[in-house]
Design a protein around this motif. Structure first.
Motif, PDB file in Angstrom:
ATOM      1  N   LYS A  52       0.861  -1.188   0.000  1.00  0.00           N
ATOM      2  CA  LYS A  52       0.000   0.000   0.000  1.00  0.00           C
ATOM      3  C   LYS A  52       0.900   1.241   0.000  1.00  0.00           C
ATOM      4  CE  LYS A  52      -3.375   2.110   3.035  1.00  0.00           C
ATOM      5  NZ  LYS A  52      -4.040   2.005   4.330  1.00  0.00           N
ATOM      6  N   THR A  53       0.528   2.262  -0.791  1.00  0.00           N
ATOM      7  CA  THR A  53       1.341   3.467  -0.820  1.00  0.00           C
ATOM      8  C   THR A  53       1.370   4.084   0.576  1.00  0.00           C
ATOM      9  OG1 THR A  53       0.616   3.827  -3.065  1.00  0.00           O
ATOM     10  CG2 THR A  53       1.663   5.699  -1.964  1.00  0.00           C
ATOM     11  N   PRO A  54       2.552   4.233   1.164  1.00  0.00           N
ATOM     12  CA  PRO A  54       2.588   4.726   2.546  1.00  0.00           C
ATOM     13  C   PRO A  54       2.289   6.222   2.651  1.00  0.00           C
ATOM     14  CG  PRO A  54       4.813   4.285   1.737  1.00  0.00           C
ATOM     15  CD  PRO A  54       3.881   3.899   0.637  1.00  0.00           C
ATOM     16  N   PHE A  55       1.862   6.614   3.837  1.00  0.00           N
ATOM     17  CA  PHE A  55       1.665   8.039   4.150  1.00  0.00           C
ATOM     18  C   PHE A  55       2.992   8.536   4.720  1.00  0.00           C
ATOM     19  CE2 PHE A  55       0.590  11.747   6.572  1.00  0.00           C
ATOM     20  CZ  PHE A  55      -0.512  12.308   5.962  1.00  0.00           C
ATOM     21  N   ILE A  56       3.623   9.435   3.983  1.00  0.00           N
ATOM     22  CA  ILE A  56       4.964   9.901   4.365  1.00  0.00           C
ATOM     23  C   ILE A  56       4.913  11.343   4.860  1.00  0.00           C
ATOM     24  CG2 ILE A  56       7.305  10.400   3.529  1.00  0.00           C
ATOM     25  CD1 ILE A  56       6.862   7.437   3.280  1.00  0.00           C
ATOM     26  N   THR A  57       5.490  11.556   6.043  1.00  0.00           N
ATOM     27  CA  THR A  57       5.651  12.912   6.575  1.00  0.00           C
ATOM     28  C   THR A  57       7.139  13.207   6.712  1.00  0.00           C
ATOM     29  OG1 THR A  57       3.615  12.722   7.866  1.00  0.00           O
ATOM     30  CG2 THR A  57       5.166  14.411   8.559  1.00  0.00           C
ATOM     31  N   PHE A  58       7.595  14.263   6.080  1.00  0.00           N
ATOM     32  CA  PHE A  58       8.964  14.728   6.308  1.00  0.00           C
ATOM     33  C   PHE A  58       8.943  15.673   7.507  1.00  0.00           C
ATOM     34  CE2 PHE A  58      10.466  14.506   1.556  1.00  0.00           C
ATOM     35  CZ  PHE A  58      10.693  13.142   1.691  1.00  0.00           C
ATOM     36  N   VAL A  59       9.940  15.525   8.384  1.00  0.00           N
ATOM     37  CA  VAL A  59      10.010  16.367   9.589  1.00  0.00           C
ATOM     38  C   VAL A  59      11.303  17.180   9.518  1.00  0.00           C
ATOM     39  CG1 VAL A  59      10.023  16.364  12.109  1.00  0.00           C
ATOM     40  CG2 VAL A  59       8.707  14.617  10.870  1.00  0.00           C
ATOM     41  N   LEU A  60      11.151  18.490   9.342  1.00  0.00           N
ATOM     42  CA  LEU A  60      12.310  19.356   9.132  1.00  0.00           C
ATOM     43  C   LEU A  60      12.425  20.413  10.227  1.00  0.00           C
ATOM     44  CD1 LEU A  60      11.985  19.872   5.261  1.00  0.00           C
ATOM     45  CD2 LEU A  60      13.347  18.163   6.490  1.00  0.00           C
ATOM     46  N   GLY A  61      13.611  20.976  10.341  1.00  0.00           N
ATOM     47  CA  GLY A  61      13.882  22.010  11.353  1.00  0.00           C
ATOM     48  C   GLY A  61      15.367  22.005  11.637  1.00  0.00           C
ATOM     49  N   GLY A  62      15.865  23.096  12.194  1.00  0.00           N
ATOM     50  CA  GLY A  62      17.293  23.206  12.479  1.00  0.00           C
ATOM     51  C   GLY A  62      17.730  22.230  13.558  1.00  0.00           C
ATOM     52  N   PRO A  63      19.058  22.147  13.780  1.00  0.00           N
ATOM     53  CA  PRO A  63      19.572  21.259  14.827  1.00  0.00           C
ATOM     54  C   PRO A  63      19.072  21.698  16.202  1.00  0.00           C
ATOM     55  CG  PRO A  63      21.308  22.715  13.958  1.00  0.00           C
ATOM     56  CD  PRO A  63      20.120  22.896  13.079  1.00  0.00           C
ATOM     57  N   GLY A  64      18.451  20.785  16.933  1.00  0.00           N
ATOM     58  CA  GLY A  64      17.949  21.119  18.266  1.00  0.00           C
ATOM     59  C   GLY A  64      16.571  21.757  18.265  1.00  0.00           C
ATOM     60  N   SER A  65      15.905  21.793  17.122  1.00  0.00           N
ATOM     61  CA  SER A  65      14.579  22.423  17.083  1.00  0.00           C
ATOM     62  C   SER A  65      13.505  21.536  17.715  1.00  0.00           C
ATOM     63  CB  SER A  65      14.197  22.778  15.638  1.00  0.00           C
ATOM     64  OG  SER A  65      14.200  21.615  14.834  1.00  0.00           O
ATOM     65  N   GLY A  66      13.837  20.282  18.002  1.00  0.00           N
ATOM     66  CA  GLY A  66      12.888  19.394  18.690  1.00  0.00           C
ATOM     67  C   GLY A  66      12.227  18.358  17.793  1.00  0.00           C
ATOM     68  N   GLY A  68      13.177  15.230  16.882  1.00  0.00           N
ATOM     69  CA  GLY A  68      13.143  13.872  17.439  1.00  0.00           C
ATOM     70  C   GLY A  68      12.171  13.761  18.603  1.00  0.00           C
ATOM     71  N   THR A  69      12.142  14.782  19.437  1.00  0.00           N
ATOM     72  CA  THR A  69      11.259  14.793  20.618  1.00  0.00           C
ATOM     73  C   THR A  69       9.795  14.732  20.184  1.00  0.00           C
ATOM     74  OG1 THR A  69      12.907  16.121  21.762  1.00  0.00           O
ATOM     75  CG2 THR A  69      10.658  16.173  22.657  1.00  0.00           C
ATOM     76  N   GLN A  70       9.441  15.534  19.194  1.00  0.00           N
ATOM     77  CA  GLN A  70       8.044  15.554  18.743  1.00  0.00           C
ATOM     78  C   GLN A  70       7.709  14.280  17.960  1.00  0.00           C
ATOM     79  OE1 GLN A  70       5.681  17.766  19.667  1.00  0.00           O
ATOM     80  NE2 GLN A  70       7.227  18.715  20.997  1.00  0.00           N
ATOM     81  N   CYS A  71       8.694  13.731  17.242  1.00  0.00           N
ATOM     82  CA  CYS A  71       8.426  12.478  16.513  1.00  0.00           C
ATOM     83  C   CYS A  71       8.041  11.373  17.497  1.00  0.00           C
ATOM     84  CB  CYS A  71       9.650  12.055  15.697  1.00  0.00           C
ATOM     85  SG  CYS A  71       9.835  12.995  14.169  1.00  0.00           S
ATOM     86  N   ALA A  72       8.710  11.322  18.652  1.00  0.00           N
ATOM     87  CA  ALA A  72       8.387  10.279  19.643  1.00  0.00           C
ATOM     88  C   ALA A  72       6.930  10.415  20.083  1.00  0.00           C
ATOM     89  CB  ALA A  72       9.326  10.400  20.836  1.00  0.00           C
ATOM     90  N   LYS A  73       6.462  11.631  20.211  1.00  0.00           N
ATOM     91  CA  LYS A  73       5.068  11.851  20.629  1.00  0.00           C
ATOM     92  C   LYS A  73       4.090  11.483  19.510  1.00  0.00           C
ATOM     93  CE  LYS A  73       5.954  15.537  24.025  1.00  0.00           C
ATOM     94  NZ  LYS A  73       5.147  15.012  25.145  1.00  0.00           N
ATOM     95  N   ILE A  74       4.492  11.758  18.282  1.00  0.00           N
ATOM     96  CA  ILE A  74       3.626  11.423  17.132  1.00  0.00           C
ATOM     97  C   ILE A  74       3.495   9.899  17.024  1.00  0.00           C
ATOM     98  CG2 ILE A  74       3.328  11.592  14.621  1.00  0.00           C
ATOM     99  CD1 ILE A  74       5.080  14.216  14.789  1.00  0.00           C
ATOM    100  N   VAL A  75       4.600   9.196  17.239  1.00  0.00           N
ATOM    101  CA  VAL A  75       4.588   7.723  17.203  1.00  0.00           C
ATOM    102  C   VAL A  75       3.590   7.206  18.237  1.00  0.00           C
ATOM    103  CG1 VAL A  75       5.984   5.686  17.803  1.00  0.00           C
ATOM    104  CG2 VAL A  75       6.942   7.467  16.336  1.00  0.00           C
ATOM    105  N   GLU A  76       3.712   7.723  19.446  1.00  0.00           N
ATOM    106  CA  GLU A  76       2.869   7.290  20.570  1.00  0.00           C
ATOM    107  C   GLU A  76       1.386   7.556  20.307  1.00  0.00           C
ATOM    108  OE1 GLU A  76       3.078   7.397  25.236  1.00  0.00           O
ATOM    109  OE2 GLU A  76       4.354   6.520  23.724  1.00  0.00           O
ATOM    110  N   THR A  77       1.097   8.717  19.752  1.00  0.00           N
ATOM    111  CA  THR A  77      -0.305   9.128  19.594  1.00  0.00           C
ATOM    112  C   THR A  77      -0.920   8.625  18.295  1.00  0.00           C
ATOM    113  OG1 THR A  77       0.284  11.116  20.803  1.00  0.00           O
ATOM    114  CG2 THR A  77      -1.847  11.149  19.682  1.00  0.00           C
ATOM    115  N   PHE A  78      -0.139   8.624  17.219  1.00  0.00           N
ATOM    116  CA  PHE A  78      -0.734   8.336  15.908  1.00  0.00           C
ATOM    117  C   PHE A  78      -0.192   7.076  15.227  1.00  0.00           C
ATOM    118  CE2 PHE A  78      -1.298  13.003  16.384  1.00  0.00           C
ATOM    119  CZ  PHE A  78      -2.692  13.030  16.372  1.00  0.00           C
ATOM    120  N   GLY A  79       0.715   6.352  15.903  1.00  0.00           N
ATOM    121  CA  GLY A  79       1.151   5.049  15.392  1.00  0.00           C
ATOM    122  C   GLY A  79       2.065   5.075  14.182  1.00  0.00           C
TER     123      GLY A  79
END
Ligand SMILES: Nc1ncnc2c1ncn2[C@@H]1O[C@H](COP(=O)(O)OP(=O)(O)O)[C@@H](O)[C@H]1O
Ligand SMILES: O=c1ccn([C@@H]2O[C@H](COP(=O)(O)OP(=O)(O)O)[C@@H](O)[C@H]2O)c(=O)[nH]1
Ligand SMILES: [Mg+2]
Length: 240
Positions: A52-66, A68-79
């Motif tokens: 199935k064609t996957p749903f892809i989200t690119f996550v961009l921002g400068g070094p230390g913009s957060g 990885g931290t927000q990705c962990a929350k997205i994983v937890e909440t939205f799988g």
């Protein structure tokens, strides 16, 4: 097929939540008709067409913009499955692969690894996963990365998150990250910031022009920032 239900329009976004699209006016949460998101067929050599064609989200921002931290929350909440390009590259270093020394040197210098290497790693990770929704964190870092991804994978991302953070916050966060990273020092931070401004901002502008960019105000507590992110994903049928 992915459907957007309540549509937080990339063109019209909430000033209250600070979720907005680069260079676009803030006009509030919009509810629009249900419609299918753009699906492009994978090119030859791209992600397996049988999947199935996957749903892809690119996550961009400068070094230390957060990112990885927000990705962990997205994983937890939205799988979603979280694919951090930086983590995949660091794994290559630890596994002493043929590219290990080259990757380590690039990371130490704050430079970007050859796009073919990074895209192949991402492709393998997507193909070996059973999931159909992915966060690709810290990639594409340049137009060359973006174009190589599109050529090899054969699709564009469905959406792009941009964590917009002032330099003084990013530098503080990086210098207190404490993960023993070779690039978390002031000299490499400065180089990474230069690379971000010169090479990553054009990618962010590109996706803004395509109406795919959600700009997140990355100043505040982790929860305050996640509230903006949550609004973006809650508008799609990607909830666990
Ligand atoms: N909203 C925040 N406020 C303060 N510190 C934060 C916040 N978000 C993340 N951090 C911290 O800042 C550092 C960098 O965050 P990280 O998610 O690794 O950023 P990135 O992946 O964009 O480089 C980490 O130590 C993290 O715990
Ligand atoms: O697509 C990518 C992602 C990362 N990197 C390298 O890996 C480093 C760390 O990336 P990461 O995303 O882990 O850093 P973060 O922005 O999260 O601090 C970057 O500075 C680059 O040297 C790269 O070359 N290509
Ligand atoms: Mg990171």
């Amino acid at each position: 097929m992915w459907r957007r239900v309540t549509f937080l329009s990339p063109l019209f976004s909430s000033s209250k939540s600070s979720v907005s699209v680069l260079n676009q006016p803030a006009c509030g949460l919009m509810t629009q008709k249900v419609y299918s998101t753009e699906i492009l067929k994978p090119a030859k050599g791209g992600v397996s067409p049988s999947k199935k064609t996957p749903f892809i989200t690119f996550v961009l921002g400068g070094p230390g913009s957060g990112k990885g931290t927000q990705c962990a929350k997205i994983v937890e909440t939205f799988g979603f499955t979280h694919l951090s390009a930086g983590d995949l590259l660091r794994k290559e270093i630890s596994s002493n692969s043929e590219n290990a020394v080259m990757i380590l040197n690039k990371i130490k210098e704050g430079k970007i690894v050859s796009p073919e290497v990074t895209v192949k790693m991402i492709q393998r990770a997507i193909e070996s996963s059973e999931n159909d929704k992915f966060l690709i964190d810290g990639f594409p870092r340049s137009e060359e990365n973006r174009i190589t991804y599109e050529r090899i994978i054969g699709t564009e991302p469905n959406i792009v998150l941009f964590f917009d953070c002032p330099e003084e916050k990013m530098v503080k966060r990086v210098l207190s990250r404490n993960q023993g990273r070779v690039d978390d020092n002031i000299n490499t931070f400065k180089k990474r910031l230069e690379v971000f401004t010169a090479l990553n901002l054009p990618v962010i502008k590109y996706y803004s022009g395509k109406g795919k960019l959600y700009k997140i105000n990355a100043v505040g507590t982790e929860d305050e920032i996640f509230e903006q992110v949550r609004q973006v994903f809650a508008a799609y049928e990607v909830i666990k």
